[in-house]
Motif scaffolding. Structure first.
Motif, PDB file in Angstrom:
ATOM      1  N   GLY A 171      -8.545   0.344  -5.348  1.00 20.97           N
ATOM      2  CA  GLY A 171      -7.689   1.330  -4.718  1.00 20.97           C
ATOM      3  C   GLY A 171      -7.085   0.845  -3.411  1.00 20.97           C
ATOM      4  N   GLN A 172      -7.317  -0.387  -3.050  1.00 20.76           N
ATOM      5  CA  GLN A 172      -6.786  -0.939  -1.811  1.00 20.76           C
ATOM      6  C   GLN A 172      -5.603  -1.861  -2.119  1.00 20.76           C
ATOM      7  N   VAL A 173      -4.478  -1.635  -1.426  1.00 17.34           N
ATOM      8  CA  VAL A 173      -3.351  -2.556  -1.555  1.00 17.34           C
ATOM      9  C   VAL A 173      -3.622  -3.718  -0.609  1.00 17.34           C
ATOM     10  N   VAL A 174      -3.896  -4.868  -1.158  1.00 19.92           N
ATOM     11  CA  VAL A 174      -4.311  -5.997  -0.328  1.00 19.92           C
ATOM     12  C   VAL A 174      -3.193  -7.015  -0.159  1.00 19.92           C
ATOM     13  N   GLY A 175      -2.024  -6.652  -0.574  1.00 22.70           N
ATOM     14  CA  GLY A 175      -0.914  -7.562  -0.400  1.00 22.70           C
ATOM     15  C   GLY A 175       0.380  -6.846  -0.720  1.00 22.70           C
ATOM     16  N   SER A 176       1.480  -7.484  -0.466  1.00 25.64           N
ATOM     17  CA  SER A 176       2.777  -6.910  -0.812  1.00 25.64           C
ATOM     18  C   SER A 176       3.705  -8.028  -1.245  1.00 25.64           C
TER      19      SER A 176
ATOM     20  N   GLU B 213      10.754 -11.258  -5.942  1.00 23.71           N
ATOM     21  CA  GLU B 213       9.905 -12.446  -5.881  1.00 23.71           C
ATOM     22  C   GLU B 213       8.812 -12.460  -6.939  1.00 23.71           C
ATOM     23  N   LEU B 214       8.885 -11.515  -7.871  1.00 18.75           N
ATOM     24  CA  LEU B 214       7.817 -11.423  -8.867  1.00 18.75           C
ATOM     25  C   LEU B 214       7.744 -12.663  -9.758  1.00 18.75           C
ATOM     26  N   ASP B 215       8.910 -13.255 -10.067  1.00 18.72           N
ATOM     27  CA  ASP B 215       8.918 -14.413 -10.974  1.00 18.72           C
ATOM     28  C   ASP B 215       8.205 -15.623 -10.381  1.00 18.72           C
TER      29      ASP B 215
ATOM     30  N   MET C  53      -6.273 -15.309  -4.905  1.00 28.15           N
ATOM     31  CA  MET C  53      -5.037 -14.581  -4.678  1.00 28.15           C
ATOM     32  C   MET C  53      -5.358 -13.096  -4.639  1.00 28.15           C
ATOM     33  N   PRO C  54      -4.540 -12.305  -3.886  1.00 31.30           N
ATOM     34  CA  PRO C  54      -4.700 -10.853  -3.956  1.00 31.30           C
ATOM     35  C   PRO C  54      -4.448 -10.368  -5.384  1.00 31.30           C
ATOM     36  N   VAL C  55      -5.181  -9.377  -5.787  1.00 39.43           N
ATOM     37  CA  VAL C  55      -5.049  -8.920  -7.167  1.00 39.43           C
ATOM     38  C   VAL C  55      -4.356  -7.571  -7.262  1.00 39.43           C
ATOM     39  N   LEU C  56      -4.096  -6.927  -6.115  1.00 42.80           N
ATOM     40  CA  LEU C  56      -3.416  -5.640  -6.093  1.00 42.80           C
ATOM     41  C   LEU C  56      -2.379  -5.677  -4.997  1.00 42.80           C
ATOM     42  N   LEU C  57      -1.126  -5.500  -5.367  1.00 43.39           N
ATOM     43  CA  LEU C  57      -0.051  -5.675  -4.403  1.00 43.39           C
ATOM     44  C   LEU C  57       0.920  -4.502  -4.433  1.00 43.39           C
ATOM     45  N   GLN C  58       1.490  -4.242  -3.266  1.00 40.37           N
ATOM     46  CA  GLN C  58       2.546  -3.254  -3.112  1.00 40.37           C
ATOM     47  C   GLN C  58       3.875  -3.952  -3.393  1.00 40.37           C
ATOM     48  N   VAL C  59       4.647  -3.415  -4.321  1.00 43.97           N
ATOM     49  CA  VAL C  59       5.945  -4.004  -4.669  1.00 43.97           C
ATOM     50  C   VAL C  59       7.025  -3.307  -3.843  1.00 43.97           C
ATOM     51  N   LYS C  60       7.759  -4.087  -3.101  1.00 42.41           N
ATOM     52  CA  LYS C  60       8.738  -3.532  -2.169  1.00 42.41           C
ATOM     53  C   LYS C  60      10.163  -3.770  -2.669  1.00 42.41           C
TER      54      LYS C  60
ATOM     55  N   ILE D  71       3.251  -0.579  -7.919  1.00 40.63           N
ATOM     56  CA  ILE D  71       1.957  -1.208  -7.674  1.00 40.63           C
ATOM     57  C   ILE D  71       1.756  -2.283  -8.744  1.00 40.63           C
ATOM     58  N   LEU D  72       1.416  -3.487  -8.306  1.00 42.22           N
ATOM     59  CA  LEU D  72       1.274  -4.624  -9.205  1.00 42.22           C
ATOM     60  C   LEU D  72      -0.177  -5.091  -9.239  1.00 42.22           C
ATOM     61  N   ARG D  73      -0.719  -5.207 -10.416  1.00 37.96           N
ATOM     62  CA  ARG D  73      -2.043  -5.802 -10.600  1.00 37.96           C
ATOM     63  C   ARG D  73      -1.860  -7.200 -11.198  1.00 37.96           C
ATOM     64  N   VAL D  74      -2.642  -8.135 -10.704  1.00 36.39           N
ATOM     65  CA  VAL D  74      -2.533  -9.524 -11.148  1.00 36.39           C
ATOM     66  C   VAL D  74      -3.927 -10.021 -11.524  1.00 36.39           C
TER      67      VAL D  74
END
Length: 372
Positions: free
Chosen positions: A106-111, A116-118, A131-138, A146-149
């Motif tokens: 539940g924590q956004v640990v990156g953006s 830049e997704l590609d 790498m961060p596994v949960l990111l805020q997509v701006k 919200i992106l999960r990796v």
């Protein structure tokens, strides 16, 4: 000569002066430098010289020492509790920090910007999971997803799962700003490092997980329907075969009734008919040598087992036998085969009118032919 009172007083006063002169005061006592062997101390109580026990002098000091020890113990306990609280706080902080690095925390640990997704995490080092596994997509200053990796268990690929209002373009690429205010989509795709299912060094196309699940569900339902249909058809076929076998076993036909016949106790491989012999109450096969008690099944007739018992001296009494469409059954009261119903025949009205003889044992069903 007796002393007067005045003389007595003078003698007493003189004695007291001598006693005082011979007595020692506290100030005249020896001074020691240790309490070893000392049990009491001298003191004056008004005009009186008294001994004071050392234990009485030690009591205030003992009480003060006890109070000091209690205070020290309480202080130590408070310090221990404070240290434990501080340790727990540190552990909680460390756990929170670690949790912020986990998927699903539940924590956004990156953006990352949507453009830049590609290029996100496509280097070989990213397979190690650093790498961060949960990111805020701006998109500009807006949070549009919200992106999960994550990777697979062998490091063949990394996968992006995006939750967003944005839609997919007609070519399958992700729209940067086009979106639906009333719909939320979940897309996924994978980048291949060494995946055998995706071209190495490329991303697969974005897939709408809803459509994928729907397709899988439809396939599952189709497969289930096909399996169910196959099972139904197989069961229907089995039932039809069973019903047919039951009907064949429950009902057999014969060609006629004869009053008297000499039935030979022989077996025939070919018969031309089956008759009921009324005098002996048995069925007999018609063959080239007359009548036989046993015969094999042919294309036209079932075997004697369907008519007679194993010793061939009684008919099977739990069956319906038909002759020319008329049903017969064994009657215990009449001790013979009797008719239990009437023959049914379906004819057009014209055919019915053309009948020269209408049997009383037949029920006729007629219909009107269409002139057209």
């Amino acid at each position: 000569m007796a002393l007067t009172d005045e003389e007595k007083q003078e003698i007493i006063a003189a004695l007291l002066e001598e006693i005082k002169a011979a007595s020692s005061g506290i100030e005249d006592l020896n001074v020691v430098d240790t309490l070893t062997g000392i049990n009491s101390l001298p003191a004056t109580y008004g005009e009186e010289l008294v001994n004071v026990p050392l234990t009485l002098l030690q009591q205030p000091a003992t009480d003060a020492a006890d109070a000091a020890n209690e205070a020290a113990t309480a202080a130590n306990n408070a310090a221990t509790a404070a240290n434990e609280a501080a340790s727990k706080a540190t552990t909680a902080a460390e756990s929170a920090e670690a949790a912020s690095q986990l998927p699903g925390s539940g924590q956004v640990v990156g953006s990352v910007n949507i453009t830049e997704l590609d290029s996100l995490y496509v280097t070989d080092d990213n397979r190690k999971g650093e790498m961060p596994v949960l990111l805020q997509v701006k998109y500009g200053t807006l949070n549009v997803g919200i992106l999960r990796v994550f990777s697979d268990g062998s490091g063949h690929c990394i996968t992006q799962v995006l939750t967003t209002h944005n839609i997919l373009n007609e070519d399958g690429t992700l729209a940067e700003s086009s979106h639906s205010d009333t719909e939320v989509y979940v897309y996924y795709r994978s980048y291949s490092f060494t995946s055998p299912n995706i071209t190495t060094g490329t991303w697969s196309s974005w897939q709408d997980i809803t459509l994928t699940l729907r397709s899988q569900l439809v396939t599952y339902i189709d497969d289930s329907d096909k399996t169910l249909q196959t099972n139904i058809e197989a069961e229907a076929s089995e039932r039809e075969s069973a019903d047919k076998e039951l009907m064949e076993r429950a009902t057999v036909s014969f060609d006629g009734i004869v009053a008297i016949a000499s039935v030979r106790a022989v077996s025939a491989t070919e018969i031309t008919g089956v008759v009921f012999v009324k005098l002996s109450n048995v069925f007999a096969g018609v063959f080239s040598g007359g009548y036989c008690s046993n015969w094999a099944a042919t294309d036209s007739y079932p075997s004697a087992d369907m008519y007679m018992n194993s010793t061939r001296d009684e008919i099977l009494k739990d069956k319906i036998y038909t002759c020319d469409g008329i049903p017969y059954a064994w009657s215990e009261s009449e001790n013979t085969l009797v008719q239990v119903g009437r023959r049914m025949e379906i004819l057009s009205e014209e055919e019915y009118e053309q009948l020269s003889t209408k049997g009383d044992s037949t029920i006729y069903f007629t219909y009107e032919e269409d002139d057209a």
